[in-house]
Design a protein around this motif. Structure first.
Motif, PDB file in Angstrom:
ATOM      1  N   ILE B  80       0.858  -1.181  -0.344  1.00  0.00           N
ATOM      2  CA  ILE B  80       0.193   0.417  -0.133  1.00  0.00           C
ATOM      3  C   ILE B  80       0.589   1.083  -0.419  1.00  0.00           C
ATOM      4  N   GLY B  81       1.856   0.683   0.880  1.00  0.00           N
ATOM      5  CA  GLY B  81       2.898   2.746   0.748  1.00  0.00           C
ATOM      6  C   GLY B  81       3.416   2.552  -0.895  1.00  0.00           C
ATOM      7  N   THR B  82       3.719   1.280  -1.159  1.00  0.00           N
ATOM      8  CA  THR B  82       4.430   1.709  -2.819  1.00  0.00           C
ATOM      9  C   THR B  82       3.303   2.229  -3.454  1.00  0.00           C
ATOM     10  N   LEU B  83       2.058   1.844  -3.291  1.00  0.00           N
ATOM     11  CA  LEU B  83       1.424   2.378  -4.649  1.00  0.00           C
ATOM     12  C   LEU B  83       0.484   3.643  -4.026  1.00  0.00           C
ATOM     13  N   LEU B  84       0.662   3.637  -2.999  1.00  0.00           N
ATOM     14  CA  LEU B  84       0.887   5.382  -2.537  1.00  0.00           C
ATOM     15  C   LEU B  84       1.332   6.503  -3.035  1.00  0.00           C
ATOM     16  N   MET B  85       2.514   5.827  -3.006  1.00  0.00           N
ATOM     17  CA  MET B  85       3.438   7.210  -3.310  1.00  0.00           C
ATOM     18  C   MET B  85       3.525   7.090  -4.562  1.00  0.00           C
ATOM     19  N   ALA B  86       3.196   6.139  -5.245  1.00  0.00           N
ATOM     20  CA  ALA B  86       3.356   6.110  -7.001  1.00  0.00           C
ATOM     21  C   ALA B  86       2.241   6.976  -7.169  1.00  0.00           C
ATOM     22  N   LEU B  87       1.361   6.915  -6.159  1.00  0.00           N
ATOM     23  CA  LEU B  87      -0.012   7.781  -7.225  1.00  0.00           C
ATOM     24  C   LEU B  87       0.040   8.625  -7.159  1.00  0.00           C
ATOM     25  N   VAL B  88       0.504   9.321  -6.154  1.00  0.00           N
ATOM     26  CA  VAL B  88       0.955  10.994  -5.476  1.00  0.00           C
ATOM     27  C   VAL B  88       1.721  11.520  -6.651  1.00  0.00           C
TER      28      VAL B  88
END
Lengths: 297, 296
Positions: B80-88
């Motif tokens: 979830i951390g990887t996805l969130l940072m990538a999304l932003v």
């Protein structure tokens, strides 16, 4: 739209300005010659730090990586453009590109845990041979082989830059004018002679700049090198050998990443980062000049 | 050409034939050599890391309360951390990157355009650790803020922009001139032509570029080391607290000797490569399905 374009220009300028701004105070306090010293104690008062050892390991590991990668990459690019059947060429090119998608931390993990031990055994014979004949050069002498040595890092870096060099070389080989190739064939040249007479001379500037871009990637690679290279003990004498461990700009910074506590200490690492930025900038700029000069012809 | 003297059709000598065969063999050998690492790496990851991925807890739990001696646990916090940072990262980098590409293709002439194009090249070559140090100097050194997920995203923006600019640029250049000229002939203003003709035509190519850019930034480790400390628990707030990501999850335990921790390192590596490979495969698929039709 123009705003977005200018933002990019501004961004790059800001990178240079901010790094310089944060590095200068530490550099002014530094009591060691920054470019030629090999000591690194940024938290003493006054601080003493120099980049000579970092520069050596960074440059030598990247150059060895480039020397290993470029011949194979040119071979693969020639295979894809000249040898492989049309139906095979696209999937092959695609699979090589997939190698570029592998995250660098995985290269590092695999390099130290799998490739290193496998290479250690056959390597030791080869290494002994090199050492016996060329040991008088400090680069090839050894005072004790480290598991995480510069040579292993170079091999992994070579694998990492292979797809970039291949992709760019492939692009220039595809642009070789049909007429040049047919002229060579009309003279009765074999396939290899056609490549040597028509394809390689045309592609040379492209291959050179592709190699430089690969070199730039290798110079700045962080985590794979950090994982693989074993850090020399504090106070140990500097060992320029390929079989020793060491630290590059990037791995030095990465190893210290959790302990940026004082501005003075941080400034020392930022100044190392600034040198890395300048070096990669120069290498990339040369590569672009070589490529664009060819376009004008 | 140095060897262009013989014009008669003499039979090819044995040495020339031999040289040709050796060269052909060498090319095939290069190809095989280049394939070895990819196959070897994937095989290693699957052999060592597949075990935990079959357990549903891997996808739903965090590592909270799990020590090196305890088997299992999950990677949800890191995924979830990887996805969130990538999304932003994408939210910031995509408008900037696409805008720059539109400027370069549709508007840019002369010195400014050349400078922008050159700077995009420079940005392509900026090492990720330098990008991270820059954001450190800005975010922590100048503004005095903390090491949080959003700072990582800012560093990743620098790495994602050039990927998006280059792929978008390539796609926009493929849009036929006729389409633009037809719109101009109808009196459609330039911005409207770009918005309703050029961008939709190049849309799938732009999506491909975004996916490849995402794949690149998700695998980056250096910015995380400097700006985003690891946490074992789930944190979805990009502006406070430590936040896990797959690369730092690997980095955290890579020097562990105990088997449960080592297993998790390989499983996290396999998860990361799956994520990245799926994204880049999807990207290629999108570009193949909806590429700009240049032939009619």
């Amino acid at each position: 739209m123009r705003g977005a374009g200018l933002a990019v220009v501004l961004l790059v300028a800001l990178v240079g300005i901010f790094l310089t701004w944060k590095a200068v105070p530490s550099l002014l306090h530094n009591k060691a010659p920054f470019l030629t010293s090999r000591v690194w104690s940024p938290d003493t008062n006054p601080p003493r730090f120099g980049i000579a050892a970092l520069l050596w390991t960074t440059v030598i590991s990247s150059i060895v990586a480039m020397l290993l990668a470029v011949p194979v990459a040119v071979g693969v690019a020639l295979f894809i453009t000249q040898y492989a059947p049309k139906r095979l060429a696209t999937p092959v090119a695609y699979v090589v590109d997939l190698l570029a998608a592998v995250p660098s931390i995985i290269f590092g993990l695999w390099g130290i845990a799998v490739l290193g031990p496998v290479l250690a055994a056959p390597n030791s014979g080869l290494r002994q041979g090199i050492e016996n004949s060329l040991g008088w050069i400090p680069l090839f002498s050894s005072t004790g082989v480290s598991a995480g040595n510069v040579f292993l890092a170079s091999i992994v870096l070579a694998i990492m830059i292979l797809p970039i060099v291949t992709a760019l070389s492939r692009e220039v080989f595809l642009q070789v004018p049909r007429a040049n190739i047919e002229a060579a064939q009309a003279l009765g040249a074999t396939k290899w002679e056609t490549i040597r007479m028509a394809v390689l001379p045309f592609g040379r500037p492209g291959v050179i700049s592709a190699s430089m871009l690969g070199l730039g990637r290798a110079l700045g690679e962080t985590i794979a090198v950090t994982i693989i290279l074993s850090t020399p003990n504090i106070g140990a004498p500097f060992d320029p050998s390929l079989w020793a461990g060491g630290e590059t700009f990037a791995s030095k910074i990465a190893n210290a990443a959790g302990e940026f506590d004082t501005p003075q200490k941080t400034g020392a690492y930022i100044s190392a980062g600034l040198v890395l930025f300048v070096v990669t900038f120069a290498v990339n700029a040369v590569a672009r000049v070589v490529i664009s000069r060819r376009k004008e012809v | 050409m140095a060897t262009a003297t013989s014009t008669t059709l003499a039979p090819i000598s044995d040495s020339r034939k031999l040289r040709n065969h050796v060269a052909t063999f060498a090319m095939y050998a290069c190809f095989v050599i280049a394939m070895i690492p990819l196959v070897w790496i994937i095989w290693t990851l699957v052999a060592k890391g597949a075990g935990l991925l079959g357990d549903p807890h891997w996808w739903t739990n965090s590592q909270r309360g799990i020590t090196s001696r305890i088997q299992g646990g999950g990677a949800y916090h890191a995924i979830i951390g990887t996805l969130l940072m990538a999304l932003v990262t994408a939210l910031i980098a995509v408008p900037l990157g696409v805008g720059t590409a539109i400027y370069l293709v549709e508007y840019g002439r002369g010195r400014i355009a050349r400078a922008v194009s050159f700077m995009v090249d420079v940005l392509t070559g900026v090492p990720s650790i330098v990008a991270a140090l820059f954001i450190y100097a800005l975010w922590i050194g100048t503004f005095g803020l903390h090491r949080v997920g959003f700072a990582v995203s800012l560093a990743l923006v620098l790495l994602m922009i050039p990927v998006i600019v280059r792929s978008t640029e390539e796609m926009l250049r493929l849009v036929p001139r006729d389409l633009r000229e037809a719109a101009f002939a109808l009196g459609v203003p330039r911005w409207k032509t770009i918005m309703s003709i050029v961008l939709p035509t190049a849309f799938s190519g732009i999506v491909t570029g975004i996916m490849l850019g995402l794949a690149r930034v998700m695998g980056e480790t250096a910015p995380l080391l400097i700006l985003g400390p690891y946490a074992k628990a789930i944190n979805t707030n990009l502006f406070s607290g430590n936040m896990a990501a797959l690369p730092t999850m690997i980095n955290q335990d890579r020097v562990e000797a105990l088997k449960p921790a080592v297993d998790r390192v390989w499983s996290a590596a396999l998860t990361l490569i799956l994520l990245v490979m799926v994204l880049s495969l999807l990207g290629r698929l999108v570009s193949r399905l909806g590429s700009v039709k240049t032939s009619r």
